[in-house]
Design an enzyme around this catalytic site. Structure first.
Site, PDB file in Angstrom:
ATOM      1  N   LYS A   1       0.858  -1.198   0.000  1.00 17.19           N
ATOM      2  CA  LYS A   1       0.000   0.000   0.000  1.00 17.19           C
ATOM      3  C   LYS A   1       0.883   1.233   0.000  1.00 17.19           C
ATOM      4  O   LYS A   1       2.066   1.186   0.389  1.00 17.19           O
ATOM      5  CB  LYS A   1      -0.926   0.039   1.223  1.00 17.19           C
ATOM      6  CG  LYS A   1      -0.241   0.025   2.615  1.00 17.19           C
ATOM      7  CD  LYS A   1       0.289   1.352   3.110  1.00 17.19           C
ATOM      8  CE  LYS A   1       0.932   1.225   4.493  1.00 17.19           C
ATOM      9  NZ  LYS A   1       1.775   2.381   4.879  1.00 17.19           N
TER      10      LYS A   1
ATOM     11  N   PRO B   1       9.692  -4.284  -0.379  1.00 14.33           N
ATOM     12  CA  PRO B   1      10.818  -4.017   0.517  1.00 14.33           C
ATOM     13  C   PRO B   1      10.337  -3.812   1.954  1.00 14.33           C
ATOM     14  O   PRO B   1       9.236  -3.331   2.181  1.00 14.33           O
ATOM     15  CB  PRO B   1      11.429  -2.722  -0.041  1.00 14.33           C
ATOM     16  CG  PRO B   1      10.694  -2.384  -1.278  1.00 14.33           C
ATOM     17  CD  PRO B   1       9.520  -3.280  -1.428  1.00 14.33           C
TER      18      PRO B   1
ATOM     19  N   ALA C   1       9.896   0.032   4.554  1.00 15.03           N
ATOM     20  CA  ALA C   1       9.719   0.997   3.467  1.00 15.03           C
ATOM     21  C   ALA C   1       8.412   1.788   3.580  1.00 15.03           C
ATOM     22  O   ALA C   1       8.132   2.634   2.734  1.00 15.03           O
ATOM     23  CB  ALA C   1       9.770   0.276   2.120  1.00 15.03           C
ATOM     24  N   GLY C   2       7.584   1.454   4.590  1.00 14.09           N
ATOM     25  CA  GLY C   2       6.297   2.157   4.720  1.00 14.09           C
ATOM     26  C   GLY C   2       5.276   1.682   3.710  1.00 14.09           C
ATOM     27  O   GLY C   2       4.293   2.365   3.428  1.00 14.09           O
TER      28      GLY C   2
ATOM     29  N   GLY D   1       3.742  -1.398   4.025  1.00 17.68           N
ATOM     30  CA  GLY D   1       2.790  -2.285   4.698  1.00 17.68           C
ATOM     31  C   GLY D   1       2.927  -3.756   4.369  1.00 17.68           C
ATOM     32  O   GLY D   1       1.969  -4.513   4.540  1.00 17.68           O
ATOM     33  N   GLY D   2       4.106  -4.185   3.940  1.00 20.06           N
ATOM     34  CA  GLY D   2       4.276  -5.579   3.514  1.00 20.06           C
ATOM     35  C   GLY D   2       3.906  -6.596   4.594  1.00 20.06           C
ATOM     36  O   GLY D   2       3.160  -7.539   4.327  1.00 20.06           O
TER      37      GLY D   2
ATOM     38  N   SER E   1       2.006  -6.211   7.291  1.00 21.84           N
ATOM     39  CA  SER E   1       0.563  -6.149   7.585  1.00 21.84           C
ATOM     40  C   SER E   1      -0.238  -6.795   6.471  1.00 21.84           C
ATOM     41  O   SER E   1      -1.238  -7.468   6.718  1.00 21.84           O
ATOM     42  CB  SER E   1       0.105  -4.684   7.731  1.00 21.84           C
ATOM     43  OG  SER E   1       0.667  -4.112   8.887  1.00 21.84           O
ATOM     44  N   SER E   2       0.183  -6.583   5.232  1.00 24.82           N
ATOM     45  CA  SER E   2      -0.504  -7.195   4.089  1.00 24.82           C
ATOM     46  C   SER E   2      -0.394  -8.718   4.173  1.00 24.82           C
ATOM     47  O   SER E   2      -1.382  -9.431   3.970  1.00 24.82           O
ATOM     48  CB  SER E   2       0.117  -6.693   2.783  1.00 24.82           C
ATOM     49  OG  SER E   2      -0.483  -7.317   1.677  1.00 24.82           O
TER      50      SER E   2
ATOM     51  N   ASP F   1      -1.962  -1.532  10.250  1.00 24.65           N
ATOM     52  CA  ASP F   1      -2.399  -1.480   8.851  1.00 24.65           C
ATOM     53  C   ASP F   1      -3.149  -2.737   8.414  1.00 24.65           C
ATOM     54  O   ASP F   1      -3.640  -2.797   7.287  1.00 24.65           O
ATOM     55  CB  ASP F   1      -1.193  -1.282   7.919  1.00 24.65           C
ATOM     56  CG  ASP F   1      -0.545   0.078   8.110  1.00 24.65           C
ATOM     57  OD1 ASP F   1      -1.229   1.001   8.583  1.00 24.65           O
ATOM     58  OD2 ASP F   1       0.646   0.212   7.772  1.00 24.65           O
TER      59      ASP F   1
END
Ligand code: C5P
Length: 295
Positions: free
Chosen positions: A10, A91, A94-95, A97-98, A100-101, A133
């Site tokens: 995101k 990455p 990186a902000g 949301g990996g 959380s996703s 997130d």
């Protein structure tokens, strides 16, 4: 037959933040949108009684009980078994949301695979305990979020400004430290309502072309992130000069983005950033269609 699911990144198109609350978290108002950059998760039941097994293609991401995939599976049902393979492309730090996703994807996939039939609201309540997130990703691709992130209202994604250039510097930003610097700098808008998304939040923004939409976009974590990491602030400034348009940070950094109305515009920008700033960069569609497949 594994269940193979894409787990998208995101960006925070807009992020405003209130002062730290008693629980240590900060109320926010954010418009989040998925982008066409995704990890892949493959699920199958595995041998009965074997518990949760996770294999990840990145050595620097522990595939143990600290991994959000394992934590999501255990929070859903600690008694069951699954074998999960995670292929990372988003990455970390990186902000985008990996993690959380990945947690949200795991909740939905195992709810299905285990036949639990929990409604989305129940999954979102579990998800909120895992990361701020996670509830967003259960309402993706585009939503306005409030509270710590657990109050989510789906809204239309940008209809015209449908492309982004992502700039992905080789920097990992620690979210808690960025929030701590935010506090030290005395930032925090008291007008942020911790209990709801205002009814008129982002109204009419989704139909704006990229030039007009970019003018509305802010990220309250940029000042503390750039204070912690001046190199990132310099990169944002240089990218804005090179691309001749506003460039924003996503989440607590380190990724940066700008918006475009065409795929061509975003692709040209990605090449410009690579050539001019020697930074990894890619053109991505906003709010792409779901790529869930069974093979
Ligand atoms: O929930 P998540 O793991 O993304 O949060 C990481 C850290 O970021 C939290 O431990 C907290 O320090 C900070 N945070 C915050 N307010 C938010 C979201 C995160 O202070 N709304």
């Amino acid at each position: 037959m594994p269940l193979i699911v894409e787990s998208p990144a995101k960006i925070n198109l807009h992020l405003r933040i209130g002062p730290r609350q008693a629980d240590g978290f900060h109320p926010l108002l954010s418009w989040m949108c998925t982008v066409a950059l995704a990890d892949t998760l493959a699920f199958d039941l595995g041998p009965t009684g074997a518990g949760i097994e996770l294999a990840c293609d990145r050595a620097d991401l522990p595939a143990d009980s600290t991994n959000l995939v394992i934590r999501a599976a255990a929070a859903l049902d600690p008694e069951r078994s699954a074998r999960i393979r995670l292929t990372k492309r988003i990455p970390m730090g990186a902000g985008l949301g990996g993690g959380s996703s990945n947690a949200a994807t795991t909740l939905v996939a195992l709810n299905d695979l285990w036949g639990l039939d929990k409604p989305l609201d129940a999954l979102a309540a579990i998800g909120a305990t895992l990361g701020s997130d996670v509830p967003f990703f259960l309402h993706a691709p585009s939503a306005a979020c409030a509270g710590r992130g657990q109050i989510v209202r789906a809204i239309a994604p940008p209809a015209v400004a449908r492309w982004a250039v992502l700039i992905l510097p080789d920097l990992s930003m620690p979210t808690p430290a960025v929030y701590r610097r935010f506090d030290e700098m005395g930032l925090g808008e008291v007008a942020i309502d911790p209990a709801r998304v205002p009814p008129d939040a982002f109204a009419g923004w989704s139909s704006l072309p990229s030039d007009a939409l970019l003018e509305h976009l802010i990220n309250a974590l940029e000042a503390p992130a750039f204070s912690l990491c001046p190199e990132l602030g310099r990169l944002r400034r240089d990218a804005e000069a090179l691309l001749e348009r506003p460039v924003r940070m996503s989440g607590s950094g380190s990724s940066l983005f700008s918006l475009f109305d065409t795929s061509d515009g975003a692709q040209r920008a990605a090449r410009t950033v690579l050539d001019g700033l020697s930074q990894r960069s890619m053109a991505v569609e906003l709010a792409p269609g779901k790529g869930s497949i069974r093979v």
